[in-house]
Design an enzyme around this catalytic site. Structure first.
Site, PDB file in Angstrom:
ATOM      1  N   ARG A 189      21.791   9.150  -4.190  1.00  0.00           N
ATOM      2  CA  ARG A 189      22.453   9.721  -5.372  1.00  0.00           C
ATOM      3  C   ARG A 189      23.562   8.779  -5.819  1.00  0.00           C
ATOM      4  O   ARG A 189      23.765   8.551  -7.006  1.00  0.00           O
ATOM      5  CB  ARG A 189      23.003  11.130  -5.093  1.00  0.00           C
ATOM      6  CG  ARG A 189      23.923  11.623  -6.209  1.00  0.00           C
ATOM      7  CD  ARG A 189      24.182  13.133  -6.235  1.00  0.00           C
ATOM      8  NE  ARG A 189      24.310  13.748  -4.941  1.00  0.00           N
ATOM      9  CZ  ARG A 189      25.351  13.579  -4.093  1.00  0.00           C
ATOM     10  NH1 ARG A 189      26.362  12.812  -4.434  1.00  0.00           N
ATOM     11  NH2 ARG A 189      25.366  14.194  -2.926  1.00  0.00           N
ATOM     12  N   ASP A 239      24.241   6.888 -30.340  1.00  0.00           N
ATOM     13  CA  ASP A 239      22.926   7.146 -29.752  1.00  0.00           C
ATOM     14  C   ASP A 239      21.986   6.096 -30.347  1.00  0.00           C
ATOM     15  O   ASP A 239      21.636   6.159 -31.520  1.00  0.00           O
ATOM     16  CB  ASP A 239      22.483   8.572 -30.108  1.00  0.00           C
ATOM     17  CG  ASP A 239      21.134   8.940 -29.491  1.00  0.00           C
ATOM     18  OD1 ASP A 239      20.326   8.032 -29.220  1.00  0.00           O
ATOM     19  OD2 ASP A 239      20.880  10.151 -29.311  1.00  0.00           O
ATOM     20  N   LYS A 257      12.091   7.091 -24.654  1.00  0.00           N
ATOM     21  CA  LYS A 257      11.493   6.662 -25.918  1.00  0.00           C
ATOM     22  C   LYS A 257      11.161   5.167 -25.875  1.00  0.00           C
ATOM     23  O   LYS A 257      10.329   4.766 -25.095  1.00  0.00           O
ATOM     24  CB  LYS A 257      12.440   7.032 -27.068  1.00  0.00           C
ATOM     25  CG  LYS A 257      13.029   8.455 -26.942  1.00  0.00           C
ATOM     26  CD  LYS A 257      12.006   9.554 -27.073  1.00  0.00           C
ATOM     27  CE  LYS A 257      12.536  10.946 -26.698  1.00  0.00           C
ATOM     28  NZ  LYS A 257      13.759  11.383 -27.365  1.00  0.00           N
ATOM     29  N   TYR A 279      20.075  14.586 -33.426  1.00  0.00           N
ATOM     30  CA  TYR A 279      18.945  15.004 -32.595  1.00  0.00           C
ATOM     31  C   TYR A 279      19.166  16.467 -32.170  1.00  0.00           C
ATOM     32  O   TYR A 279      20.287  16.838 -31.774  1.00  0.00           O
ATOM     33  CB  TYR A 279      18.862  14.089 -31.365  1.00  0.00           C
ATOM     34  CG  TYR A 279      17.881  14.555 -30.335  1.00  0.00           C
ATOM     35  CD1 TYR A 279      16.504  14.513 -30.582  1.00  0.00           C
ATOM     36  CD2 TYR A 279      18.300  15.053 -29.110  1.00  0.00           C
ATOM     37  CE1 TYR A 279      15.599  14.951 -29.641  1.00  0.00           C
ATOM     38  CE2 TYR A 279      17.398  15.489 -28.155  1.00  0.00           C
ATOM     39  CZ  TYR A 279      16.048  15.442 -28.426  1.00  0.00           C
ATOM     40  OH  TYR A 279      15.154  15.886 -27.488  1.00  0.00           O
TER      41      TYR A 279
HETATM   42  C1  LIG Z   1      14.820  12.336 -27.146  1.00  0.00           C
HETATM   43  C2  LIG Z   1      16.179  12.061 -27.649  1.00  0.00           C
HETATM   44  C3  LIG Z   1      17.309  12.427 -26.917  1.00  0.00           C
HETATM   45  C4  LIG Z   1      17.239  13.220 -25.634  1.00  0.00           C
HETATM   46  O1  LIG Z   1      16.641  12.521 -24.601  1.00  0.00           O
HETATM   47  P1  LIG Z   1      15.770  13.189 -23.419  1.00  0.00           P
HETATM   48  O2  LIG Z   1      15.327  12.018 -22.629  1.00  0.00           O
HETATM   49  O3  LIG Z   1      14.661  13.964 -24.061  1.00  0.00           O
HETATM   50  O4  LIG Z   1      16.704  14.094 -22.671  1.00  0.00           O
HETATM   51  C5  LIG Z   1      18.548  12.075 -27.428  1.00  0.00           C
HETATM   52  N1  LIG Z   1      18.672  11.431 -28.599  1.00  0.00           N
HETATM   53  C6  LIG Z   1      17.610  11.070 -29.335  1.00  0.00           C
HETATM   54  C7  LIG Z   1      17.812  10.358 -30.629  1.00  0.00           C
HETATM   55  C8  LIG Z   1      16.328  11.374 -28.893  1.00  0.00           C
HETATM   56  O5  LIG Z   1      15.276  11.044 -29.644  1.00  0.00           O
END
Ligand SMILES: *Cc1c(COP(=O)(O)O)cnc(C)c1O
Length: 389
Positions: A56, A182, A207, A109
């Site tokens: 961890r 982000d 992603k 998001y």
């Molecule tokens: C998918 C996404 C998230 C969240 O991420 P997870 O891996 O699903 O927890 C945050 N910001 C954006 C722009 C996203 O597309």
């Protein structure tokens, strides 16, 4: 921890393949092994080898990914988490306390909005949605009520609005706020928020960074070392770490990020161009289109315009839902950023939790995650799905 130090300078593609990924010192394995292990032998009490004690706190495979992501974003420190939302949660807890205020994009998001509205708000951290592509509106919001964090997403999900990162960094810092970006949609290959003045970058590595729709993960990257230390403390204290195999899959994906993003961008530009001329389409949102309101800012701060395209169709919600069900090559599903093309209906799928809120999205909107298949095949699939609308 020095194991897996790898390359710490070089071009983006070189760093993606080598940063944090020196061949294994014992065997010469070219790729970092999956250290699927929870604990480590100590050479006498407290005699840790390279600082490893318990997974961890630190794990060599996760550490390799963290070093690589720090290099790719030009940060001093990266931390890898079990999901993008776990990364966001850790970052917000690291910088906010009850009574603090956060400005978020009015088309954030959906999961980020839910985290603010349903989790942090209950713990006394307030938030306000603002159209962050409008620099004056953000400045007014910060003047009206001082915020601890200005949260930006650019391009945004799913409307692909563009925020001027450099301008937001200036007004955030003048107002005593931290700028968080982000960077999930652009990836560090297309956009480098820290170099533009942001204080922290968050990713859903699920992603583009992972890129193959086979792993869920997240990351935070920061420039400031003290903030990096605070995040590392909280990552260990709250525990939502990326597991070794997940970290390894993400690291494997990252190696090809540059070539994938080039092809995603090429295909998306062709799709956007075709859609703008299609009679069933009302409006196309793609930052690469000269008519997009954020085109100039995007051209200034991004290397290319990425693989996400959203568009509105004639015939309202029913027509949009029907078209989503008719594609053959574009798979109907949530998420984005993988090599395969995906289609979805944000109002009923990814952004259903924003219904009735200021972040509600148009119900005739379709979002595409344009993959890296043969461009012509993607155009043909969309044409047949839209025929007859
Ligand atoms: C998918 C996404 C998230 C969240 O991420 P997870 O891996 O699903 O927890 C945050 N910001 C954006 C722009 C996203 O597309």
């Amino acid at each position: 921890m020095t194991i897996n130090s790898g390359a710490d300078h070089g071009g983006f593609e070189t760093l993606a393949i080598h940063a944090g990924q020196e061949p294994d010192p014992r065997t010469g394995a070219v790729v970092p092994p999956i250290y699927q292990v929870s604990t480590y032998k100590q050479d006498g009490v407290g005699g840790l080898r390279d600082g490893y004690e318990y997974s961890r706190s630190a794990n060599p495979t996760r550490h390799a990914l963290e070093e690589c992501l720090a290099a790719l974003e030009g940060g001093s420190r990266a931390l890898a988490f079990a999901s993008g939302l776990a990364a966001e949660d850790c970052l917000l807890r690291a910088v906010c306390a009850p009574g603090d205020h956060v400005v978020i994009p009015d088309d954030a998001y959906g999961g980020t909005f839910r985290l603010m509205a349903r989790v942090f708000a209950e713990w006394g951290v307030s938030y306000r949605p603002v159209p962050i592509s409008d620099v004056a509106a953000v400045r007014d919001a910060l003047a009206e009520r001082p915020a601890r964090v200005l949260w930006a997403e650019t391009p945004t999900n799913p409307l692909l609005s563009v925020a001027d990162i450099g301008a937001l960094a200036d007004i955030a810092h003048q107002a005593g706020a931290l700028l968080v970006v982000d960077n999930t949609f652009a990836s560090p290959y297309l956009q480098q928020p820290l170099a533009l003045g942001a204080d922290a970058v968050v990713h859903s590595t699920t992603k583009y960074l992972g890129g193959h729709s086979d792993v869920v993960g997240g990351a935070v990257v920061v420039a400031d070392q003290a903030l990096g230390e605070r995040l590392a403390f909280l990552q260990n204290a709250t525990g939502a770490v990326a597991g070794p195999f997940d970290a390894w899959l993400t690291l494997r994906g990252v190696k090809t990020l540059a070539v994938r993003m080039d092809q995603h961008s090429r295909n998306a530009a062709r799709v956007a161009d075709m859609l703008t001329r299609h009679p069933a389409v009302l409006e196309v949102r793609y930052p690469g289109l000269p008519g997009h309101p954020g085109h100039e800012v995007a051209a200034k701060q991004m290397r290319d315009f990425g693989g996400m395209v959203s568009f509105r169709v004639r015939g309202g919600e029913e027509a949009a839902v029907a078209a989503c069900g008719r594609t053959r090559l574009f798979t109907l599903g949530e998420s984005l950023g993988g090599v395969e093309s995906l289609v979805e209906h944000p109002a009923r799928m990814t952004h259903a939790s924003a219904a009735g809120s200021p972040l509600e999205v148009p119900d005739d909107l379709i979002r595409l995650s344009v993959g890296i298949e043969t461009g012509e095949d993607l155009l043909e699939d969309l044409r047949q799905a839209l025929a007859g609308l």
